[in-house]
Design a protein around this motif. Structure first.
Motif, PDB file in Angstrom:
ATOM      1  N   PHE A  53     -18.062 -14.660  48.267  1.00 56.51           N
ATOM      2  CA  PHE A  53     -18.992 -15.640  48.835  1.00 56.51           C
ATOM      3  C   PHE A  53     -20.277 -15.718  48.017  1.00 56.51           C
ATOM      4  N   LYS A  54     -20.740 -14.602  47.537  1.00 59.17           N
ATOM      5  CA  LYS A  54     -22.007 -14.576  46.794  1.00 59.17           C
ATOM      6  C   LYS A  54     -21.905 -15.275  45.442  1.00 59.17           C
ATOM      7  N   HIS A  55     -20.802 -15.053  44.736  1.00 59.36           N
ATOM      8  CA  HIS A  55     -20.683 -15.544  43.364  1.00 59.36           C
ATOM      9  C   HIS A  55     -19.713 -16.707  43.193  1.00 59.36           C
ATOM     10  N   GLY A  56     -18.988 -17.051  44.231  1.00 57.22           N
ATOM     11  CA  GLY A  56     -17.941 -18.048  44.060  1.00 57.22           C
ATOM     12  C   GLY A  56     -18.214 -19.408  44.671  1.00 57.22           C
ATOM     13  N   ILE A  57     -19.325 -19.558  45.363  1.00 58.44           N
ATOM     14  CA  ILE A  57     -19.605 -20.815  46.054  1.00 58.44           C
ATOM     15  C   ILE A  57     -20.529 -21.680  45.209  1.00 58.44           C
ATOM     16  N   SER A  58     -20.125 -22.933  45.048  1.00 59.21           N
ATOM     17  CA  SER A  58     -20.952 -23.914  44.349  1.00 59.21           C
ATOM     18  C   SER A  58     -21.307 -25.018  45.328  1.00 59.21           C
ATOM     19  N   TYR A  59     -22.547 -25.446  45.290  1.00 57.66           N
ATOM     20  CA  TYR A  59     -22.960 -26.563  46.139  1.00 57.66           C
ATOM     21  C   TYR A  59     -22.781 -27.894  45.414  1.00 57.66           C
ATOM     22  N   ARG A  60     -22.374 -27.861  44.151  1.00 57.59           N
ATOM     23  CA  ARG A  60     -22.249 -29.074  43.346  1.00 57.59           C
ATOM     24  C   ARG A  60     -20.813 -29.521  43.157  1.00 57.59           C
ATOM     25  N   ARG A  61     -19.867 -28.637  43.399  1.00 56.11           N
ATOM     26  CA  ARG A  61     -18.460 -29.005  43.242  1.00 56.11           C
ATOM     27  C   ARG A  61     -17.627 -28.230  44.262  1.00 56.11           C
ATOM     28  N   PRO A  62     -16.438 -28.711  44.534  1.00 59.51           N
ATOM     29  CA  PRO A  62     -15.596 -28.003  45.494  1.00 59.51           C
ATOM     30  C   PRO A  62     -15.343 -26.559  45.063  1.00 59.51           C
ATOM     31  N   SER A  63     -15.346 -25.668  46.041  1.00 57.44           N
ATOM     32  CA  SER A  63     -15.145 -24.239  45.788  1.00 57.44           C
ATOM     33  C   SER A  63     -14.075 -23.713  46.741  1.00 57.44           C
ATOM     34  N   PHE A  64     -13.532 -22.552  46.398  1.00 51.38           N
ATOM     35  CA  PHE A  64     -12.524 -21.967  47.276  1.00 51.38           C
ATOM     36  C   PHE A  64     -12.661 -20.454  47.316  1.00 51.38           C
TER      37      PHE A  64
END
Length: 132
Positions: A53-64
């Protein structure tokens, strides 16, 4: 800690994180609904999930984030996959994964498998530990 309590902790943590993120983050879990009455070291899996959650989430593109747990005989098999943010948090001095490795060495010696893959678009952790 009982395996059932560890699974419940993961379910609760992920449920809270789902409330925090928008629909642009795909969060998938495969946790066994029932597990044997076995024990695992407390909070052994959560550092990997927190890092996802800390390093894998982007607010600019879809994330999983994809979290899977299976019990196979006397072993626990854990997989955590996540996308990588375009500008991952570059904090220096993080000791979380180093501490997890030391803890695994102390608890299990050579009787565990931890494989971490840091690829261009995704990060994956695979852990296999004995149940007690």
């Amino acid at each position: 800690m009982t395996l059932s309590r560890e699974m419940e902790f993961l379910r609760t943590y992920v449920a809270l994180m789902r409330l925090r993120y928008t629909d642009s983050v795909s969060i998938r879990t495969e946790l066994p609904p029932e597990v044997p009455e076995r024990s695992v070291p407390p909070l052994m899996l959560i550092p990997f999930v927190e890092n996802a959650f800390k390093h894998g989430i982007s607010y600019r593109r879809p994330s999983f984030i994809d979290i899977r747990v299976r019990v196979e005989g006397d072993r626990l098999h854990f997989i955590c996959l996540n996308s990588k943010a375009e500008k991952p948090n570059e904090e220096k001095g993080g000791v979380g994964l180093a501490n997890v490795r030391k803890r695994l060495d102390l608890l299990f010696g050579s009787n565990y498998m931890l494989e971490i893959r840091d690829e261009a678009e995704r990060y994956s952790v695979e852990l296999n530990i004995p149940l007690t």
